[in-house]
Design a protein around this motif. Structure first.
Motif, short mmCIF file in Angstrom:
data_model
loop_
_atom_site.label_atom_id
_atom_site.label_comp_id
_atom_site.label_asym_id
_atom_site.label_seq_id
_atom_site.Cartn_x
_atom_site.Cartn_y
_atom_site.Cartn_z
N UNK A 577 29.42 23.56 2.79
CA UNK A 577 27.95 23.54 2.70
C UNK A 577 27.41 22.70 3.85
N UNK A 578 27.60 23.20 5.04
CA UNK A 578 27.25 22.47 6.26
C UNK A 578 25.76 22.19 6.32
N UNK A 579 25.40 20.97 6.67
CA UNK A 579 24.00 20.61 6.83
C UNK A 579 23.31 21.58 7.78
N UNK A 580 22.10 22.02 7.39
CA UNK A 580 21.37 22.93 8.27
C UNK A 580 20.81 22.21 9.49
N UNK A 581 20.72 20.88 9.43
CA UNK A 581 20.24 20.10 10.56
C UNK A 581 21.42 19.45 11.26
N UNK A 582 22.28 20.28 11.82
CA UNK A 582 23.46 19.74 12.49
C UNK A 582 23.35 19.88 14.00
N UNK A 583 23.86 18.89 14.70
CA UNK A 583 23.87 18.89 16.17
C UNK A 583 25.28 19.17 16.64
#
Length: 647
Positions: A577-583
């Motif tokens: 469930x990867x963060x949607x705000x990922x860099x």
């Protein structure tokens, strides 16, 4: 007799020609500016200091933005403006805002509801006055998350309790007249122009403007303050019940109206994944609702679905119909899109505020089969193709690189956390479907001979990152593939997708004492055994999320084309469930990242050579991974192979 017959035929031809002429609508234009956001300042009427000039702050902001809109009108013309959500900030329920607003004497005794309603009127009326004031004839606005106080919406929270007030304030300006009656009264065939009797009756609507049916959808489903619907809490991207029935009725009736030549639906949330994203929470229509909504759009031949939310431009053609999804950017008019309308054609052109043309898209319906022609950032991406491909074969100097958000190399002062210590920034081109905006930025590094043309030499002081978000997110399928060469020991990060907004999951690839490691959190990871790849030789590694909702145990790890089943795993039943705000970054850790990997995982940066870093938003199968490995040994990149397989 013959003369009479000829006269009748001639008369019939004239009537036919006149009828055709009457039914043909002259070419006209509208402007699309999702996520404008800049109307928030119209609520700032209180005196922030002892300086009397602050008393006129609202009027000054309106005058300034009216100048910007007038410049847009003069440069691009148009007669209608469409805004698929997010006009403002909308945190009008929070204590800091309430206290400041009520410090103005006229509002000292206002309740929380009163403040939200009054802020809505100040904000939305200011924007509406600007749009009509510079000469546009119609302004169609969809509800975005910021019109509803901003996500997330946790059970029984203050923002959730105020949702009815947010919708009421929006409606009082954009969809109701001065007497409180809906301005959307003209039926589409037999269908009402709005979903009467639902909580969305004043935020969803349909209107025919010339030869287009515009349908605006409030895609923020809300069943109750104590009913969780998903990751965002009590609100999710969906349309159900009577609201859905109304939507279908409108689309169905439109098929019978000969004067409707195109159907355009606008909502704030993208449906088709993936999309480019920048500085956004990245909310989408919920996964379980995607096909339901798409099937309606397909069934009733919707031409164009306009969305916002993610602050970047992405065009996707539906693989089962002629539907085009266009997710646009309009933040403070930094980008805008003109849409020229003819009876058999829609022609889109995206511009940056500096005048640069970012891309074009033409939907031509003049023949039996609809055709699409495109260029630049409006060229449709394919969810099946490679999205990211960093080959390190093309380095772009900062003065030659134009980021579509800023119009030039990204503002180093604004992004000083990233650019600190970098004196000569460069960009390494992304030539995957997500294009140049997803090029790696940062400090120049040494380029050496790689397994496929060039490779990049990484050391512990390297800085390489992208400013946009994704394309990986949540539990969606994905494949990440790369070549590496190292002899470094320890735990070393290669691919970092740490979040900058919260301590959610990342999706990180590293080497742990020579073993391939995949981590979702500092205490949720899997690492291969008996696969030493820090031997100073070239190795290919790949990781795959095989299906939406997969657990860490389900993820597939490959080394040199072989699926590795021998792994040590902690937290293996955790779902991806990867963060949607990922860099995304390469061998780079920053203070702005919310998870400090140095402290929690003893993580150092990668040291060695990297080549042909690639990413898909689909799960490659075993045969495809083997092909990438074998082709790489022969000097063929993953991008070249991807193109061959697509033919």
């Amino acid at each position: 007799m013959k003369r009479n017959t000829l006269t009748l035929i001639f008369t019939a031809l004239l009537l036919s020609i006149n009828t055709f002429a009457q039914e043909t609508t002259p070419k006209w234009r509208f402007i699309n500016i999702p996520d404008y956001h800049n109307a928030e300042g119209f609520t700032r009427i209180w005196n922030k200091s002892k300086d009397p000039a602050f008393k006129n702050a609202r009027e000054e902001r309106i005058a300034s933005q009216m100048t910007s809109f007038r410049e847009m009108k003069n440069a691009h013309g148009g007669e209608l403006v469409i805004l698929p959500g997010d006009t403002n900030g909308g945190h009008w329920y929070k204590a800091k805002y309430l206290n400041a607003f009520k410090s103005y004497p006229a509002y000292a005794d206002y309740s929380e509801k009163d403040v939200i309603i009054e802020s809505s009127l100040l904000c939305y009326q200011g924007l509406k006055d600007i749009v009509y004031g510079v000469g546009y004839q119609e302004f169609l606005v969809a509800v975005g998350d910021h019109e509803l106080g901003d996500n997330p919406w946790r059970k029984n929270s203050k923002v959730v309790k105020n949702l009815p007030h947010f919708r009421e304030g929006f409606a009082r300006v954009f969809t109701l007249d001065e007497k409180g009656n809906s301005r959307f009264t003209k039926k589409i065939g037999k269908a009402d122009a709005r979903p009467i009797g639902t909580k969305y009756e004043h935020t969803s609507n349909a209107i025919q403007y010339k030869n287009i049916l515009f349908v605006t959808i409030d895609m923020f489903r809300f069943d109750g303050a104590d009913i969780n619907l998903g990751d965002e809490g009590t609100v999710e991207g969906d349309i159900t019940g009577e609201h859905l029935k109304w939507f279908e009725a409108v689309l169905s009736e439109a098929q019978k109206e000969k004067s409707i030549k195109h159907i355009i639906v606008q909502s704030h949330l993208p449906i088709i994944y993936p999309v480019r994203k920048y500085a956004s929470s990245g909310m989408l229509v919920s996964r379980h609702a995607e096909e339901k909504v798409l099937n309606l759009l397909r069934k009733y031949h919707v031409d164009l679905y306009l969305a916002g939310e993610v602050h970047m431009n992405t065009v996707t053609k539906d693989d089962k119909s002629d539907l085009i999804q266009f997710v646009g950017r309009g933040n403070d008019l930094s980008n805008l899109t003109t849409v020229d309308v003819e009876d058999n054609k829609l022609s889109l052109v995206a511009y940056h505020k500096n005048g640069d043309q970012l891309g074009t898209l033409t939907i031509d319906k003049s023949n039996a089969n609809t055709t699409v022609a495109s260029s630049g950032l409006l060229a449709p991406i394919s969810p099946q193709k490679i999205q990211i491909h960093w080959s390190f074969d093309k380095k772009i100097p900062a003065d030659k690189f134009k980021f579509s958000v800023t119009g030039n190399y990204p503002n180093q002062a604004k992004d000083k956390v990233h650019f600190k210590g970098i004196t000569s920034p460069v960009a390494y081109l992304n030539d995957g479907d997500f294009e140049y905006d997803y090029s790696l930025l940062g400090a120049p590094s040494k380029i050496e001979k790689g397994i496929i043309d060039n490779a990049i030499r990484i050391d512990e002081n390297s800085k390489l990152f992208v400013l946009p978000i994704g394309p990986i997110a949540k539990g969606y399928e994905r494949t990440i593939s790369l070549w590496l060469k190292t002899n470094a020991d320890g735990r070393r990060i290669i691919f970092n997708s740490n979040s900058y907004w919260g301590k959610g999951q990342f999706y990180n690839i590293s080497i742990n004492d020579g073993q391939l490691e995949l981590a979702l959190k500092s205490d949720i990871y899997t690492v291969t055994t008996n696969q030493k790849i820090n031997d100073g030789k070239w190795h290919h590694v790949a990781v795959v999320v095989p299906q939406y909702g997969a657990t860490l145990n389900d993820n597939l790890l490959y080394v040199d084309g072989k699926l590795i089943s021998e792994r040590n795993t902690q937290g293996g039943n955790s779902k991806v469930n990867t963060s949607q705000a990922n860099w995304m970054s390469i061998a780079t850790q920053m203070k702005k990242h919310k998870s400090n990997l140095r402290e929690t995982m003893n993580m150092q940066n990668f040291k060695g050579l990297l080549d042909d870093v690639s990413m898909w938003t689909r799960a490659l199968n075993h045969e495809e991974i083997q092909q990438i490995y074998q082709s790489g040994l022969e000097g063929v990149s993953a991008l070249e192979l991807d193109k061959k397989l697509a033919q």
